[in-house]
Design a protein around this motif. Structure first.
Motif, PDB file in Angstrom:
ATOM      1  N   ILE A  26       5.046  -8.095  -7.398  1.00 55.28           N
ATOM      2  CA  ILE A  26       4.882  -7.928  -5.954  1.00 55.28           C
ATOM      3  C   ILE A  26       3.980  -6.738  -5.659  1.00 55.28           C
ATOM      4  O   ILE A  26       3.112  -6.801  -4.780  1.00 55.28           O
ATOM      5  CB  ILE A  26       6.249  -7.779  -5.264  1.00 55.28           C
ATOM      6  CG1 ILE A  26       7.015  -9.102  -5.336  1.00 55.28           C
ATOM      7  CG2 ILE A  26       6.095  -7.319  -3.817  1.00 55.28           C
ATOM      8  CD1 ILE A  26       8.475  -8.980  -4.943  1.00 55.28           C
ATOM      9  N   ILE A  27       4.174  -5.650  -6.388  1.00 61.35           N
ATOM     10  CA  ILE A  27       3.327  -4.474  -6.192  1.00 61.35           C
ATOM     11  C   ILE A  27       1.872  -4.816  -6.503  1.00 61.35           C
ATOM     12  O   ILE A  27       0.967  -4.440  -5.761  1.00 61.35           O
ATOM     13  CB  ILE A  27       3.811  -3.306  -7.067  1.00 61.35           C
ATOM     14  CG1 ILE A  27       5.160  -2.803  -6.545  1.00 61.35           C
ATOM     15  CG2 ILE A  27       2.785  -2.182  -7.114  1.00 61.35           C
ATOM     16  CD1 ILE A  27       5.906  -1.913  -7.511  1.00 61.35           C
ATOM     17  N   ARG A  30       1.056  -8.186  -3.976  1.00 54.09           N
ATOM     18  CA  ARG A  30       1.488  -8.071  -2.585  1.00 54.09           C
ATOM     19  C   ARG A  30       1.906  -9.421  -2.003  1.00 54.09           C
ATOM     20  O   ARG A  30       1.914  -9.632  -0.796  1.00 54.09           O
ATOM     21  CB  ARG A  30       0.408  -7.453  -1.712  1.00 54.09           C
ATOM     22  CG  ARG A  30       0.305  -5.955  -1.887  1.00 54.09           C
ATOM     23  CD  ARG A  30      -1.120  -5.567  -2.203  1.00 54.09           C
ATOM     24  NE  ARG A  30      -1.354  -4.152  -1.980  1.00 54.09           N
ATOM     25  CZ  ARG A  30      -1.419  -3.277  -2.957  1.00 54.09           C
ATOM     26  NH1 ARG A  30      -1.203  -3.634  -4.189  1.00 54.09           N
ATOM     27  NH2 ARG A  30      -1.679  -2.013  -2.706  1.00 54.09           N
ATOM     28  N   THR A  32       4.806 -12.360  -1.548  1.00 58.74           N
ATOM     29  CA  THR A  32       6.238 -12.661  -1.606  1.00 58.74           C
ATOM     30  C   THR A  32       6.569 -14.015  -0.979  1.00 58.74           C
ATOM     31  O   THR A  32       7.737 -14.363  -0.864  1.00 58.74           O
ATOM     32  CB  THR A  32       7.047 -11.568  -0.877  1.00 58.74           C
ATOM     33  OG1 THR A  32       6.613 -11.496   0.479  1.00 58.74           O
ATOM     34  CG2 THR A  32       6.911 -10.216  -1.558  1.00 58.74           C
ATOM     35  N   MET A  79      10.342  -5.803   0.415  1.00 59.22           N
ATOM     36  CA  MET A  79       8.956  -6.284   0.340  1.00 59.22           C
ATOM     37  C   MET A  79       8.831  -7.702   0.905  1.00 59.22           C
ATOM     38  O   MET A  79       7.820  -8.045   1.509  1.00 59.22           O
ATOM     39  CB  MET A  79       8.442  -6.218  -1.096  1.00 59.22           C
ATOM     40  CG  MET A  79       8.270  -4.801  -1.616  1.00 59.22           C
ATOM     41  SD  MET A  79       7.039  -3.827  -0.725  1.00 59.22           S
ATOM     42  CE  MET A  79       5.537  -4.382  -1.542  1.00 59.22           C
ATOM     43  N   LYS A  80       9.847  -8.511   0.716  1.00 54.19           N
ATOM     44  CA  LYS A  80       9.848  -9.874   1.270  1.00 54.19           C
ATOM     45  C   LYS A  80       9.852  -9.822   2.795  1.00 54.19           C
ATOM     46  O   LYS A  80       9.163 -10.598   3.458  1.00 54.19           O
ATOM     47  CB  LYS A  80      11.062 -10.652   0.742  1.00 54.19           C
ATOM     48  CG  LYS A  80      11.272 -12.013   1.346  1.00 54.19           C
ATOM     49  CD  LYS A  80      10.231 -13.000   0.901  1.00 54.19           C
ATOM     50  CE  LYS A  80      10.540 -14.389   1.460  1.00 54.19           C
ATOM     51  NZ  LYS A  80       9.392 -15.282   1.313  1.00 54.19           N
ATOM     52  N   LYS A  87       3.813  -3.682   3.599  1.00 52.28           N
ATOM     53  CA  LYS A  87       3.853  -4.107   2.201  1.00 52.28           C
ATOM     54  C   LYS A  87       2.704  -3.462   1.426  1.00 52.28           C
ATOM     55  O   LYS A  87       2.896  -2.952   0.320  1.00 52.28           O
ATOM     56  CB  LYS A  87       3.755  -5.636   2.147  1.00 52.28           C
ATOM     57  CG  LYS A  87       4.141  -6.250   0.853  1.00 52.28           C
ATOM     58  CD  LYS A  87       4.070  -7.765   0.933  1.00 52.28           C
ATOM     59  CE  LYS A  87       5.059  -8.283   1.956  1.00 52.28           C
ATOM     60  NZ  LYS A  87       5.193  -9.719   1.992  1.00 52.28           N
ATOM     61  N   ILE A  90       3.380   0.355   0.943  1.00 54.72           N
ATOM     62  CA  ILE A  90       4.380   0.596  -0.101  1.00 54.72           C
ATOM     63  C   ILE A  90       3.766   0.373  -1.477  1.00 54.72           C
ATOM     64  O   ILE A  90       3.909   1.206  -2.377  1.00 54.72           O
ATOM     65  CB  ILE A  90       5.615  -0.304   0.094  1.00 54.72           C
ATOM     66  CG1 ILE A  90       6.356   0.081   1.373  1.00 54.72           C
ATOM     67  CG2 ILE A  90       6.552  -0.222  -1.109  1.00 54.72           C
ATOM     68  CD1 ILE A  90       7.412  -0.930   1.809  1.00 54.72           C
ATOM     69  N   ALA A  91       3.075  -0.740  -1.639  1.00 55.73           N
ATOM     70  CA  ALA A  91       2.460  -1.051  -2.931  1.00 55.73           C
ATOM     71  C   ALA A  91       1.405  -0.010  -3.297  1.00 55.73           C
ATOM     72  O   ALA A  91       1.306   0.402  -4.457  1.00 55.73           O
ATOM     73  CB  ALA A  91       1.857  -2.447  -2.912  1.00 55.73           C
TER      74      ALA A  91
END
Length: 101
Positions: A26-27, A30, A32, A79-80, A87, A90-91
């Motif tokens: 996810i990171i 990006r 989800t 993140m979802k 998102k 954060i990533a």
């Protein structure tokens, strides 16, 4: 170390590390959209309950393993649910070299 304890440690390691590849993906991507929201809501709730159960019993192995699983699965859930802009922020904070940066 006795066999039940060894099995418990192995189970805790597997449970905890099982969320790391998904969180890292996810990171990096990006993305989800393909994750099941109900599944992660139930998973996070389950780990919170296991953490509480371990705390009530005073069992640090239950608290540690389920606390880590709660944090990793909670990260995935956040993140979802997060809008695209959040998102990405954060990533970027976790991995500034990711392609979406």
């Amino acid at each position: 170390m006795d066999i039940p304890t060894a099995i418990g440690f192995a189970a805790a390691i597997c449970s905890t590390t099982s969320f790391a590849p998904q969180a890292w993906k996810i990171i990096k991507t990006r993305q989800t959209a393909d994750l099941s929201l109900p599944m992660y809501v139930i998973t996070v709730l389950g780990f919170a309950l296991w953490l509480g159960y371990g705390a009530i019993l005073g069992q640090w192995p239950l608290m540690l393993s389920n606390g880590l699983c709660f944090l990793l699965s909670g990260f995935i859930l956040v993140m979802k649910l997060a809008p695209r802009r959040m998102k990405n922020r954060i990533a970027d904070a976790v991995d500034p070299e990711a392609p979406g940066s």
